[in-house]
Scaffold this active site. Sequence first.
Site, PDB file in Angstrom:
ATOM      1  N   ASP A  38       6.725 -27.962  14.936  1.00  0.00           N
ATOM      2  CA  ASP A  38       6.808 -27.978  16.401  1.00  0.00           C
ATOM      3  C   ASP A  38       6.402 -29.359  16.889  1.00  0.00           C
ATOM      4  O   ASP A  38       5.857 -30.153  16.118  1.00  0.00           O
ATOM      5  CB  ASP A  38       5.865 -26.900  17.003  1.00  0.00           C
ATOM      6  N   ASP A  64      10.051 -33.073  15.529  1.00  0.00           N
ATOM      7  CA  ASP A  64      11.039 -32.959  16.596  1.00  0.00           C
ATOM      8  C   ASP A  64      12.346 -32.579  15.901  1.00  0.00           C
ATOM      9  O   ASP A  64      12.855 -33.350  15.077  1.00  0.00           O
ATOM     10  CB  ASP A  64      11.162 -34.299  17.325  1.00  0.00           C
ATOM     11  N   VAL A  65      12.905 -31.422  16.226  1.00  0.00           N
ATOM     12  CA  VAL A  65      14.082 -30.939  15.486  1.00  0.00           C
ATOM     13  C   VAL A  65      15.320 -31.802  15.696  1.00  0.00           C
ATOM     14  O   VAL A  65      16.299 -31.669  14.957  1.00  0.00           O
ATOM     15  CB  VAL A  65      14.436 -29.465  15.825  1.00  0.00           C
ATOM     16  N   TYR A 156      22.944 -24.646  28.413  1.00  0.00           N
ATOM     17  CA  TYR A 156      22.298 -23.682  27.513  1.00  0.00           C
ATOM     18  C   TYR A 156      23.336 -22.735  26.908  1.00  0.00           C
ATOM     19  O   TYR A 156      23.348 -22.501  25.705  1.00  0.00           O
ATOM     20  CB  TYR A 156      21.243 -22.905  28.300  1.00  0.00           C
ATOM     21  N   LYS A 160      24.056 -22.527  22.911  1.00  0.00           N
ATOM     22  CA  LYS A 160      23.782 -21.266  22.212  1.00  0.00           C
ATOM     23  C   LYS A 160      25.072 -20.638  21.671  1.00  0.00           C
ATOM     24  O   LYS A 160      25.066 -19.994  20.617  1.00  0.00           O
ATOM     25  CB  LYS A 160      23.046 -20.295  23.149  1.00  0.00           C
ATOM     26  N   THR A 191       7.879 -14.906  26.904  1.00  0.00           N
ATOM     27  CA  THR A 191       7.345 -16.098  26.225  1.00  0.00           C
ATOM     28  C   THR A 191       7.118 -17.196  27.272  1.00  0.00           C
ATOM     29  O   THR A 191       7.622 -17.078  28.400  1.00  0.00           O
ATOM     30  CB  THR A 191       8.332 -16.661  25.177  1.00  0.00           C
TER      31      THR A 191
HETATM   32  N1  LIG Z   1      12.396 -16.109  25.775  1.00  0.00           N
HETATM   33  C1  LIG Z   1      13.625 -15.667  25.962  1.00  0.00           C
HETATM   34  O1  LIG Z   1      13.876 -14.874  26.856  1.00  0.00           O
HETATM   35  C2  LIG Z   1      14.725 -16.105  25.029  1.00  0.00           C
HETATM   36  C3  LIG Z   1      15.967 -15.450  25.129  1.00  0.00           C
HETATM   37  C4  LIG Z   1      16.995 -15.835  24.289  1.00  0.00           C
HETATM   38  C5  LIG Z   1      16.803 -16.848  23.374  1.00  0.00           C
HETATM   39  N2  LIG Z   1      15.586 -17.470  23.287  1.00  0.00           N
HETATM   40  C6  LIG Z   1      15.453 -18.535  22.293  1.00  0.00           C
HETATM   41  O2  LIG Z   1      14.340 -18.285  21.460  1.00  0.00           O
HETATM   42  C7  LIG Z   1      13.853 -19.521  20.936  1.00  0.00           C
HETATM   43  C8  LIG Z   1      12.353 -19.584  21.135  1.00  0.00           C
HETATM   44  O3  LIG Z   1      12.073 -19.607  22.531  1.00  0.00           O
HETATM   45  P1  LIG Z   1      10.744 -19.010  23.170  1.00  0.00           P
HETATM   46  O4  LIG Z   1      11.167 -18.115  24.269  1.00  0.00           O
HETATM   47  O5  LIG Z   1       9.826 -18.512  22.131  1.00  0.00           O
HETATM   48  O6  LIG Z   1      10.180 -20.327  23.881  1.00  0.00           O
HETATM   49  P2  LIG Z   1       8.790 -21.104  23.717  1.00  0.00           P
HETATM   50  O7  LIG Z   1       8.847 -22.197  24.722  1.00  0.00           O
HETATM   51  O8  LIG Z   1       7.645 -20.170  23.739  1.00  0.00           O
HETATM   52  O9  LIG Z   1       8.897 -21.702  22.249  1.00  0.00           O
HETATM   53  C9  LIG Z   1       9.799 -22.708  21.904  1.00  0.00           C
HETATM   54  C10 LIG Z   1       9.088 -23.700  21.008  1.00  0.00           C
HETATM   55  O10 LIG Z   1      10.024 -24.722  20.650  1.00  0.00           O
HETATM   56  C11 LIG Z   1       9.316 -25.940  20.675  1.00  0.00           C
HETATM   57  N3  LIG Z   1      10.217 -27.078  20.842  1.00  0.00           N
HETATM   58  C12 LIG Z   1      10.861 -27.468  21.967  1.00  0.00           C
HETATM   59  N4  LIG Z   1      11.546 -28.591  21.738  1.00  0.00           N
HETATM   60  C13 LIG Z   1      11.328 -28.935  20.449  1.00  0.00           C
HETATM   61  C14 LIG Z   1      11.765 -29.990  19.630  1.00  0.00           C
HETATM   62  N5  LIG Z   1      12.569 -30.974  20.102  1.00  0.00           N
HETATM   63  N6  LIG Z   1      11.370 -30.017  18.342  1.00  0.00           N
HETATM   64  C15 LIG Z   1      10.550 -29.054  17.845  1.00  0.00           C
HETATM   65  N7  LIG Z   1      10.102 -28.019  18.591  1.00  0.00           N
HETATM   66  C16 LIG Z   1      10.479 -27.971  19.876  1.00  0.00           C
HETATM   67  C17 LIG Z   1       8.350 -25.819  21.832  1.00  0.00           C
HETATM   68  O11 LIG Z   1       7.283 -26.765  21.737  1.00  0.00           O
HETATM   69  C18 LIG Z   1       7.900 -24.380  21.696  1.00  0.00           C
HETATM   70  O12 LIG Z   1       6.724 -24.260  20.920  1.00  0.00           O
HETATM   71  C19 LIG Z   1      14.621 -20.624  21.671  1.00  0.00           C
HETATM   72  O13 LIG Z   1      15.656 -21.105  20.848  1.00  0.00           O
HETATM   73  C20 LIG Z   1      15.186 -19.901  22.880  1.00  0.00           C
HETATM   74  O14 LIG Z   1      16.345 -20.517  23.380  1.00  0.00           O
HETATM   75  C21 LIG Z   1      14.555 -17.131  24.094  1.00  0.00           C
END
Ligand SMILES: NC(=O)c1ccc[n+]([C@@H]2O[C@H](COP(=O)([O-])OP(=O)(O)OC[C@H]3O[C@@H](n4cnc5c(N)ncnc54)[C@H](O)[C@@H]3O)[C@@H](O)[C@H]2O)c1
Length: 249
Positions: A38, A64-65, A156, A160, A191
């Site tokens: 992360d 950083d991904v 987005y 996705k 989240t």
């Molecule tokens: N929460 C929702 O409702 C939801 C719905 C559909 C999909 N998602 C997907 O689930 C995944 C996780 O999201 P979440 O809801 O847990 O969000 P979150 O913000 O809690 O977690 C995402 C994490 O990714 C990290 N991150 C961001 N940019 C980064 C980078 N460049 N390099 C490395 N790490 C990085 C952030 O620091 C964070 O810790 C994401 O891909 C999101 O699009 C979430």
Amino acid sequence: MGNRLEGKVAIITGGASGIGEGHALLYAREGAKVVITDIQEELGANVVAAIKGEGGDAIFVRQDVTSEADWANVVKVTVDTYGGITTLVNNAGVANLVGVEEETLEGFNRIVAICQTGVWLGMKACMPELKKSGNGAIVNISSLYGIMGTPSMVSYHGAKGAVRLMTKSAGLEYARQGVRINSVHPGIIKTPLADTLTGDYVAEITAATPMGHMGEPMDIATMSLFLCSDEAKFITANEFVVDGGWGAG
Ligand SMILES: NC(=O)c1ccc[n+]([C@@H]2O[C@H](COP(=O)([O-])OP(=O)(O)OC[C@H]3O[C@@H](n4cnc5c(N)ncnc54)[C@H](O)[C@@H]3O)[C@@H](O)[C@H]2O)c1
């Protein structure tokens, strides 16, 4: 503690928070050695401490991904520490509520870089080790928004949706090379990311969800756990929706 991931070495991107944190905790509880990556170092260290507190095995690597060099480092540290890679969860992501005209080139490119390019870079960087394991698995976290469209989230949805089809393409490419690749598509999940979506957005989506409430990170992690375990040995190049019924309407 279970053993559904006994012998696995799992890299989980975005593992410091939300859905990624849920994966890290659950995978460690099921016997995997977990590499949490992360950009949020302090939160990542907290998740490692929580896993160790439960008797699990995990490390944190800052990454950083979007950086190919960071991916090379994650692979090296993982192999040096645990001897290989069997499992990759491409989970890191960001969202923004911006429509076609409001979006900027910078904003669009940022979403694509993290949500789409980062997923490809992860598959590319980890593939040699996954193939070597003879029994590798990748889960790419897309979204219900990778399958259906909604207004005002153009970048987005684009990123996705790309993850969904990159997963199918890669799954077919590696079907006979010992690496299964699937995508998971969450609906609305409680989240910090969901907290960044402004106004009544989350409340409206929650109301539109047939089960009437948001999901939890563990609702997604349990699906991925199955897909990364050997129980899913005949499943690849497929998509799995976890959304409280929202996408069915
Ligand atoms: N929460 C929702 O409702 C939801 C719905 C559909 C999909 N998602 C997907 O689930 C995944 C996780 O999201 P979440 O809801 O847990 O969000 P979150 O913000 O809690 O977690 C995402 C994490 O990714 C990290 N991150 C961001 N940019 C980064 C980078 N460049 N390099 C490395 N790490 C990085 C952030 O620091 C964070 O810790 C994401 O891909 C999101 O699009 C979430």
